[in-house]
Design a protein around this motif. Structure first.
Motif, short mmCIF file in Angstrom:
data_model
loop_
_atom_site.label_atom_id
_atom_site.label_comp_id
_atom_site.label_asym_id
_atom_site.label_seq_id
_atom_site.Cartn_x
_atom_site.Cartn_y
_atom_site.Cartn_z
N SER A 321 0.83 -1.21 0.00
CA SER A 321 0.00 0.00 0.00
C SER A 321 0.86 1.26 0.00
N TYR A 322 2.05 1.17 -0.57
CA TYR A 322 2.91 2.35 -0.64
C TYR A 322 3.54 2.40 -2.04
N ARG A 323 4.06 3.57 -2.36
CA ARG A 323 4.63 3.78 -3.69
C ARG A 323 6.00 3.13 -3.79
N THR A 324 6.35 2.74 -5.01
CA THR A 324 7.67 2.18 -5.28
C THR A 324 8.34 2.96 -6.40
N TRP A 325 9.66 2.87 -6.43
CA TRP A 325 10.44 3.58 -7.45
C TRP A 325 10.03 3.12 -8.85
N LEU A 326 9.96 1.83 -9.06
CA LEU A 326 9.63 1.30 -10.38
C LEU A 326 8.18 1.59 -10.74
N GLY A 327 7.28 1.51 -9.76
CA GLY A 327 5.88 1.82 -10.03
C GLY A 327 5.70 3.26 -10.45
N ASP A 328 6.37 4.19 -9.74
CA ASP A 328 6.29 5.61 -10.11
C ASP A 328 6.89 5.85 -11.50
N TYR A 329 7.95 5.11 -11.82
CA TYR A 329 8.58 5.28 -13.13
C TYR A 329 7.62 4.89 -14.25
N ILE A 330 6.98 3.73 -14.11
CA ILE A 330 6.05 3.28 -15.15
C ILE A 330 4.82 4.18 -15.20
N LEU A 331 4.32 4.58 -14.03
CA LEU A 331 3.14 5.45 -13.99
C LEU A 331 3.41 6.80 -14.65
N SER A 332 4.61 7.35 -14.46
CA SER A 332 4.93 8.64 -15.07
C SER A 332 4.92 8.53 -16.60
N HIS A 333 5.46 7.43 -17.13
CA HIS A 333 5.45 7.26 -18.59
C HIS A 333 4.05 6.93 -19.10
N LEU A 334 3.25 6.25 -18.26
CA LEU A 334 1.85 6.01 -18.63
C LEU A 334 1.08 7.31 -18.70
N LEU A 335 1.34 8.21 -17.76
CA LEU A 335 0.69 9.52 -17.77
C LEU A 335 1.10 10.32 -19.00
N ILE A 336 2.39 10.29 -19.34
CA ILE A 336 2.87 11.03 -20.52
C ILE A 336 2.25 10.46 -21.79
N SER A 337 2.17 9.13 -21.88
CA SER A 337 1.55 8.50 -23.05
C SER A 337 0.08 8.87 -23.15
N SER A 338 -0.60 8.97 -22.01
CA SER A 338 -2.02 9.37 -22.02
C SER A 338 -2.16 10.83 -22.46
N LEU A 339 -1.24 11.69 -22.00
CA LEU A 339 -1.28 13.09 -22.44
C LEU A 339 -1.03 13.21 -23.93
N GLN A 340 -0.15 12.38 -24.47
CA GLN A 340 0.09 12.40 -25.92
C GLN A 340 -1.17 12.01 -26.68
N MET A 341 -1.93 11.07 -26.15
CA MET A 341 -3.19 10.70 -26.78
C MET A 341 -4.20 11.85 -26.69
N CYS A 342 -4.19 12.56 -25.56
CA CYS A 342 -5.07 13.73 -25.41
C CYS A 342 -4.66 14.84 -26.39
N PHE A 343 -3.36 15.00 -26.60
CA PHE A 343 -2.89 15.98 -27.57
C PHE A 343 -3.44 15.66 -28.95
N PHE A 344 -3.37 14.38 -29.32
CA PHE A 344 -3.89 13.99 -30.62
C PHE A 344 -5.39 14.27 -30.72
N ALA A 345 -6.14 13.99 -29.65
CA ALA A 345 -7.59 14.25 -29.67
C ALA A 345 -7.86 15.74 -29.87
N ALA A 346 -7.06 16.60 -29.19
CA ALA A 346 -7.23 18.05 -29.34
C ALA A 346 -6.88 18.49 -30.76
N VAL A 347 -5.80 17.91 -31.32
CA VAL A 347 -5.38 18.27 -32.68
C VAL A 347 -6.44 17.84 -33.70
N PHE A 348 -6.93 16.63 -33.55
CA PHE A 348 -7.92 16.12 -34.51
C PHE A 348 -9.20 16.93 -34.45
#
Length: 427
Positions: A321-348
């Protein structure tokens, strides 16, 4: 020249020094002797009671029967293996060596003409020969163990010297729980321990002392996932609450060692795939917004893969029930990938709306120039001054339609900074 009084004082000081320092005292020479080990043990055990501890049973310790027995301790490990992050446990095997003095077992030494000298017998042979008449033994228990493995009684060996020093080798093996903290995974380190204590005798009756090398391993411990080292032993105190009675303090020994994870597996199976899946999403910026189905598939697929990748990584760990270094690393890239998808939605969406507004502007332009001269400069002036082109809605959609060029640079810089920040926090 030293006087007689000085010589007597030095002799007494050297004689009594071990007792004054709380060390194990020696026993007075004994004339008990026999032809072989069995006969000698029969003589020594004829008036022996294992229910009475040595210092209480004999007065050869100069009236110190109210002091606890001092029991020397050493652990010699053979193996540490089956280290499981999921179960937070490991298996081990080794031998615990205990040493104490029982003057009731002292006998005639070979130096004084004794025929046996040192007695060495296994617990199996002892039980076969003498039945249930056991020696006094500081019963040792391992309190962190989850599963005990059966021990062959032939491996439990007692050695009794002529001066009453008893040495016991007690095999130890089992599965032990370790309090692991995965906050820094895959660069995590853990300190695991084996807790030994004698629940039969409180501190007033028994105290452990450590050998010069209290915790050693016979050979170097090799493990594919962990670096194992830093073996040590610490004298401590274990409090045993007893229902209806006052809690008792028991002398204990913690044999500790360090587990340092080798990060190669998680670097190749955790970090590198995360970067690869993000880059697949990043490639979408090089695809024109008009190819919406292809670009949406790239962004969506990369994001879903990262979600599944995070689940796979955590499946190798217990529920935490606590954060881990590797979990935060993957989550940060997941968030960036989601923002890139949102960018595409805004552009389209912006380009779609912008095309609709341009069609309206062309309709107004066609109506404005109908029936007038066909001068190109005049027609361009009319188009640029059409009302729709100057609306704030048109300008907003025009700005968002250019996010692809902005995102191509911004997201690359953001991911670079994120990786630098994460790697700078590792040991």
């Amino acid at each position: 020249m030293l006087g007689i009084d000085t010589v007597v004082f030095l002799v007494l000081a050297l004689t009594l020094a071990p007792w004054a320092c709380g060390e194990i005292p020696y026993c007075q020479p004994s004339d008990t002797d026999a032809a072989d080990q069995r006969q000698l043990l029969n003589l020594l055990l004829s008036n022996y009671s294992s229910l009475i501890r040595p210092k209480v049973a004999t007065d050869l310790t100069y009236g110190r029967k109210h002091e606890p027995e001092l029991v020397g301790f050493q652990f010699r490990g053979n193996r540490v293996g089956d280290i499981s992050s999921l179960l937070t446990s490991f298996t081990y095997s080794g031998d615990t060596y205990l040493q104490w003095v029982d003057c009731r077992l002292s006998h005639k030494s070979r130096a004084r003409g004794g025929r046996v000298g040192q007695i060495s017998v296994s617990l199996f042979t002892f039980l076969q020969t003498f039945g249930n008449e056991l020696l006094w033994l500081p019963i040792l228990q391992e309190y962190n163990v989850a599963n005990d493995f059966p021990v062959d009684l032939k491996d439990v060996v007692f050695t009794i010297t002529s001066d009453g020093v008893v040495k016991a080798r007690l095999p130890q093996q089992g599965t032990v729980k370790c309090a692991m903290n995965f906050k820094d995974i895959p660069f995590d380190s853990h300190r695991c321990s084996l807790l030994f204590a004698s629940a039969k005798f409180a501190e007033a009756d028994l105290l452990f002392t450590l050998a010069s090398e209290p915790a050693v391993f016979i050979s170097k411990v090799e493990n594919a996932e962990w670096d194992i080292g830093g073996f040590d032993a610490i004298i401590g105190r274990r409090i045993m609450p007893l229902s209806g009675f006052q809690s008792q303090n028991y002398s204990s020994v913690s044999v500790t060692f360090e587990l340092d994870r080798k990060p190669y597996f998680y670097l190749t199976q955790g970090l590198l795939p995360t970067l690869l899946f993000w880059f697949i999403s990043y490639v979408g910026f090089f695809i024109n917004w008009s190819s919406s189905s292809a670009r949406a598939s790239i962004h969506m697929t990369a994001t879903l893969i990262l979600v599944n990748h995070l689940r796979n990584v955590y499946s190798k760990l217990p529920t935490i029930s606590y954060r881990t270094w590797l979990g935060d690393y993957i989550l940060s890239h997941l968030l960036i990938s989601s923002l890139q998808m949102c960018f595409f939605a805004a552009v389209f969406y912006s380009n779609s709306q912008l095309n609709e507004l341009k069609k309206q502007a062309l309709s107004e332009y066609a109506a404005a120039v109908q029936g007038v001269r066909r001068d190109p400069e005049y027609r361009l002036w009319v188009y640029r001054n059409t009302g729709i082109v100057h609306t704030s809605r048109f300008k907003i959609f025009q700005f968002f339609s250019q996010l692809d060029q902005i995102g191509l640079i911004v997201f690359f810089i953001v991911v670079l900074l994120v990786n630098v920040c994460f790697l700078s926090t590792t040991n």
